[in-house]
Design a protein around this motif. Structure first.
Motif, PDB file in Angstrom:
ATOM      1  N   VAL A 113      -7.046 -19.309  10.454  1.00  0.00           N
ATOM      2  CA  VAL A 113      -6.841 -17.852   9.937  1.00  0.00           C
ATOM      3  C   VAL A 113      -7.307 -16.772  11.081  1.00  0.00           C
ATOM      4  CG1 VAL A 113      -7.334 -16.177   8.185  1.00  0.00           C
ATOM      5  CG2 VAL A 113      -7.262 -18.689   7.364  1.00  0.00           C
ATOM      6  N   SER A 114      -6.798 -15.730  11.042  1.00  0.00           N
ATOM      7  CA  SER A 114      -7.073 -14.915  12.248  1.00  0.00           C
ATOM      8  C   SER A 114      -7.434 -13.526  11.370  1.00  0.00           C
ATOM      9  CB  SER A 114      -6.046 -14.385  13.108  1.00  0.00           C
ATOM     10  OG  SER A 114      -5.879 -15.338  13.955  1.00  0.00           O
ATOM     11  N   VAL A 115      -8.145 -12.857  11.878  1.00  0.00           N
ATOM     12  CA  VAL A 115      -8.490 -11.552  11.325  1.00  0.00           C
ATOM     13  C   VAL A 115      -8.303 -10.233  12.292  1.00  0.00           C
ATOM     14  CG1 VAL A 115     -10.172 -10.174   9.780  1.00  0.00           C
ATOM     15  CG2 VAL A 115     -10.420 -12.438  10.288  1.00  0.00           C
ATOM     16  N   GLN A 116      -7.588  -9.271  12.415  1.00  0.00           N
ATOM     17  CA  GLN A 116      -7.263  -8.512  13.171  1.00  0.00           C
ATOM     18  C   GLN A 116      -7.635  -6.872  12.791  1.00  0.00           C
ATOM     19  OE1 GLN A 116      -6.213  -8.460  16.668  1.00  0.00           O
ATOM     20  NE2 GLN A 116      -6.516  -6.215  16.297  1.00  0.00           N
ATOM     21  N   GLY A 117      -8.222  -6.090  13.107  1.00  0.00           N
ATOM     22  CA  GLY A 117      -8.282  -4.743  12.841  1.00  0.00           C
ATOM     23  C   GLY A 117      -7.098  -3.937  13.164  1.00  0.00           C
ATOM     24  N   SER A 118      -6.725  -2.955  12.135  1.00  0.00           N
ATOM     25  CA  SER A 118      -5.494  -2.302  12.406  1.00  0.00           C
ATOM     26  C   SER A 118      -5.586  -0.812  12.897  1.00  0.00           C
ATOM     27  CB  SER A 118      -4.664  -2.338  11.115  1.00  0.00           C
ATOM     28  OG  SER A 118      -5.388  -1.544  10.329  1.00  0.00           O
ATOM     29  N   GLY A 119      -6.974  -0.271  12.865  1.00  0.00           N
ATOM     30  CA  GLY A 119      -6.986   1.080  12.951  1.00  0.00           C
ATOM     31  C   GLY A 119      -6.570   1.845  11.664  1.00  0.00           C
ATOM     32  N   MET A 120      -6.672   3.126  11.419  1.00  0.00           N
ATOM     33  CA  MET A 120      -6.327   3.858  10.338  1.00  0.00           C
ATOM     34  C   MET A 120      -4.977   4.614  10.489  1.00  0.00           C
ATOM     35  SD  MET A 120      -9.554   5.962   9.226  1.00  0.00           S
ATOM     36  CE  MET A 120     -10.396   6.356  10.678  1.00  0.00           C
ATOM     37  N   GLY A 121      -4.053   4.260   9.543  1.00  0.00           N
ATOM     38  CA  GLY A 121      -2.882   5.076   9.270  1.00  0.00           C
ATOM     39  C   GLY A 121      -1.702   4.284   9.803  1.00  0.00           C
ATOM     40  N   MET A 122      -0.385   4.649   9.683  1.00  0.00           N
ATOM     41  CA  MET A 122       0.856   3.770   9.769  1.00  0.00           C
ATOM     42  C   MET A 122       1.094   3.632  11.186  1.00  0.00           C
ATOM     43  SD  MET A 122       2.746   4.474   6.386  1.00  0.00           S
ATOM     44  CE  MET A 122       2.168   6.038   5.817  1.00  0.00           C
ATOM     45  N   PRO A 123       1.000   4.655  12.189  1.00  0.00           N
ATOM     46  CA  PRO A 123       1.230   4.721  13.689  1.00  0.00           C
ATOM     47  C   PRO A 123       0.207   3.522  14.138  1.00  0.00           C
ATOM     48  CG  PRO A 123       1.090   6.968  13.112  1.00  0.00           C
ATOM     49  CD  PRO A 123       0.783   5.979  11.752  1.00  0.00           C
ATOM     50  N   SER A 124      -1.174   3.696  13.820  1.00  0.00           N
ATOM     51  CA  SER A 124      -1.839   2.534  14.403  1.00  0.00           C
ATOM     52  C   SER A 124      -1.462   1.247  13.667  1.00  0.00           C
ATOM     53  CB  SER A 124      -3.407   3.008  14.088  1.00  0.00           C
ATOM     54  OG  SER A 124      -4.201   1.901  14.781  1.00  0.00           O
ATOM     55  N   GLY A 180       0.876  -2.767  -9.226  1.00  0.00           N
ATOM     56  CA  GLY A 180       1.733  -1.649  -9.263  1.00  0.00           C
ATOM     57  C   GLY A 180       2.199  -0.858  -7.745  1.00  0.00           C
ATOM     58  N   ASN A 181       2.610   0.352  -8.079  1.00  0.00           N
ATOM     59  CA  ASN A 181       3.035   1.104  -6.900  1.00  0.00           C
ATOM     60  C   ASN A 181       1.874   1.864  -6.419  1.00  0.00           C
ATOM     61  OD1 ASN A 181       5.236   1.888  -5.253  1.00  0.00           O
ATOM     62  ND2 ASN A 181       6.014   2.939  -6.911  1.00  0.00           N
ATOM     63  N   ILE A 182       1.683   2.076  -4.909  1.00  0.00           N
ATOM     64  CA  ILE A 182       0.509   2.922  -4.333  1.00  0.00           C
ATOM     65  C   ILE A 182       1.346   3.944  -3.336  1.00  0.00           C
ATOM     66  CG2 ILE A 182      -1.058   1.189  -4.578  1.00  0.00           C
ATOM     67  CD1 ILE A 182      -0.785   0.775  -1.508  1.00  0.00           C
ATOM     68  N   LEU A 183       0.651   5.016  -3.050  1.00  0.00           N
ATOM     69  CA  LEU A 183       1.149   5.846  -1.869  1.00  0.00           C
ATOM     70  C   LEU A 183       0.462   5.405  -0.603  1.00  0.00           C
ATOM     71  CD1 LEU A 183       2.537   8.347  -1.011  1.00  0.00           C
ATOM     72  CD2 LEU A 183       0.574   9.367  -1.477  1.00  0.00           C
ATOM     73  N   SER A 184       1.212   5.136   0.252  1.00  0.00           N
ATOM     74  CA  SER A 184       0.843   5.151   1.733  1.00  0.00           C
ATOM     75  C   SER A 184       1.058   6.676   2.557  1.00  0.00           C
ATOM     76  CB  SER A 184       1.465   3.822   2.488  1.00  0.00           C
ATOM     77  OG  SER A 184       1.428   2.664   2.095  1.00  0.00           O
ATOM     78  N   SER A 185      -0.111   7.164   2.701  1.00  0.00           N
ATOM     79  CA  SER A 185       0.137   8.544   3.048  1.00  0.00           C
ATOM     80  C   SER A 185      -0.259   8.673   4.654  1.00  0.00           C
ATOM     81  CB  SER A 185      -0.734   9.576   2.133  1.00  0.00           C
ATOM     82  OG  SER A 185      -0.898  10.864   2.878  1.00  0.00           O
ATOM     83  N   ASP A 186       0.440   9.557   5.159  1.00  0.00           N
ATOM     84  CA  ASP A 186       0.025  10.081   6.585  1.00  0.00           C
ATOM     85  C   ASP A 186      -1.373  10.795   6.613  1.00  0.00           C
ATOM     86  OD1 ASP A 186       1.627   8.653   8.245  1.00  0.00           O
ATOM     87  OD2 ASP A 186       3.081  10.336   8.387  1.00  0.00           O
ATOM     88  N   SER A 187      -1.491  11.498   5.446  1.00  0.00           N
ATOM     89  CA  SER A 187      -2.810  12.288   5.519  1.00  0.00           C
ATOM     90  C   SER A 187      -3.721  11.782   4.689  1.00  0.00           C
ATOM     91  CB  SER A 187      -2.404  13.749   5.409  1.00  0.00           C
ATOM     92  OG  SER A 187      -1.730  13.895   4.254  1.00  0.00           O
ATOM     93  N   PHE A 188      -5.102  11.847   5.287  1.00  0.00           N
ATOM     94  CA  PHE A 188      -6.318  11.608   4.298  1.00  0.00           C
ATOM     95  C   PHE A 188      -6.745  12.885   3.373  1.00  0.00           C
ATOM     96  CE2 PHE A 188     -10.723  11.142   3.232  1.00  0.00           C
ATOM     97  CZ  PHE A 188     -10.851   9.743   2.774  1.00  0.00           C
ATOM     98  N   TYR A 189      -6.778  14.018   4.288  1.00  0.00           N
ATOM     99  CA  TYR A 189      -6.961  15.168   3.735  1.00  0.00           C
ATOM    100  C   TYR A 189      -5.860  16.116   3.733  1.00  0.00           C
ATOM    101  CZ  TYR A 189     -11.606  13.961   5.288  1.00  0.00           C
ATOM    102  OH  TYR A 189     -12.720  13.507   5.571  1.00  0.00           O
ATOM    103  N   ASN A 190      -5.278  16.648   2.625  1.00  0.00           N
ATOM    104  CA  ASN A 190      -3.896  17.348   2.309  1.00  0.00           C
ATOM    105  C   ASN A 190      -4.337  18.472   1.068  1.00  0.00           C
ATOM    106  OD1 ASN A 190      -3.496  16.233  -0.201  1.00  0.00           O
ATOM    107  ND2 ASN A 190      -3.348  14.474   1.100  1.00  0.00           N
ATOM    108  N   ASP A 191      -3.248  19.269   1.149  1.00  0.00           N
ATOM    109  CA  ASP A 191      -3.588  20.428   0.014  1.00  0.00           C
ATOM    110  C   ASP A 191      -2.416  20.276  -0.893  1.00  0.00           C
ATOM    111  OD1 ASP A 191      -5.574  21.710   1.714  1.00  0.00           O
ATOM    112  OD2 ASP A 191      -3.970  22.457   3.000  1.00  0.00           O
ATOM    113  N   ARG A 192      -2.020  19.096  -1.336  1.00  0.00           N
ATOM    114  CA  ARG A 192      -1.013  18.586  -2.328  1.00  0.00           C
ATOM    115  C   ARG A 192      -1.373  18.090  -3.793  1.00  0.00           C
ATOM    116  NH1 ARG A 192       1.647  14.915   2.047  1.00  0.00           N
ATOM    117  NH2 ARG A 192       0.001  13.549   1.067  1.00  0.00           N
TER     118      ARG A 192
END
Ligand code: HPA
Length: 234
Positions: A57-68, A151-163
């Motif tokens: 098995v391997s373990v690889q860090g991904s960084g935060m957010g979808m681009p990373s 169930g369903n989750i949200l993958s968001s581009d922002s940790f901080y937002n005004d929504r």
């Protein structure tokens, strides 16, 4: 070698666990894998390969957010032939039935990401988990009496937002939690015809404002790693 992962071909196992934090990757390798060896430290985004109960098995860090995440996920699938990726991360709960430290198995991942909108030219692709992995992970978690939600989750581009209103609407539509990577993982698994699952523990509660202590985070992280490793072993 790929652009962002400094491993030779054959150094990465067909099964990969991906935490966001590279130090979590190190911690998993040191605590759960036998004979773990570092295969990449490019940008300090550590990757290790070892064995769990005899399975490589391997373990690889991904960084935060979808681009990373997408950089590492693409290279693992495309350059290293990885067959299965299980994301092991944290999330913020969006539903009062979901408690701190609970485990969430994301059967689907909504996203506000521009990445999928560009990829599908406006079509709303539905990123979903691999059913076999999802079923196995649920059985493992249930057998260990872990409080688990599917169930369903949200993958968001922002940790901080005004929504706040949008968050309320997502809760009303049954979205359990928010994190920042699963939709990219599920989309890439679909592209390459591979298997993927995102498992998240609840580190904070978006509705109640509660948050876990670092000690609680470590314990719930351990529970989740055991679910992930037993799932790939099955
Ligand atoms: N938002 C996004 N990602 C997260 C959160 C959150 O509240 N908690 C843990 N990961």
């Amino acid at each position: 070698m790929s652009i962002h992962i400094g491993a030779d071909s054959g150094q990465i196992a067909p099964y990969v666990l991906m935490p966001g934090d590279p130090l979590r990757a190190k911690w998993i390798a040191e605590h759960y894998l036998e004979d773990a060896k570092l295969y990449s430290d490019v940008r300090n985004m550590f990757g290790y390969t070892g064995t769990y109960k005899g399975l490589e098995v391997s373990v690889q860090g991904s960084g935060m957010g979808m681009p990373s995440f997408a950089i590492y996920g693409t290279e693992l699938f495309n350059d290293f032939g990885v067959q299965t990726i299980v994301r092991v991360g944290s999330c913020g709960a969006l539903n009062t039935d979901v408690k701190l430290r609970d485990v969430i198995l994301a059967s689907g991942a909504c996203t506000d990401s521009g990445m999928n909108r560009l990829r599908f030219e406006g079509v709303d692709f539905a990123p979903i988990a691999d059913f076999e992995l999802l079923r196995t992970a649920y059985d493992v978690a249930a057998a260990n009496k872990m409080p688990t939600h599917v169930g369903n989750i949200l993958s968001s581009d922002s940790f901080y937002n005004d929504r706040a209103e949008l968050t309320t609407r997502l809760t009303e539509y049954g979205v359990l939690a928010v994190e920042m990577e699963a939709a990219a993982l599920y989309t890439l698994a679909a592209k390459y015809g591979r298997k993927a699952l995102a498992i998240c523990t609840v580190s904070d509660h978006v509705i109640t404002g509660e948050a876990t202590s670092s000690q609680e985070r470590e314990q719930s992280f351990s529970d989740m790693i055991e679910v992930a490793l037993e799932t790939v072993l099955t």
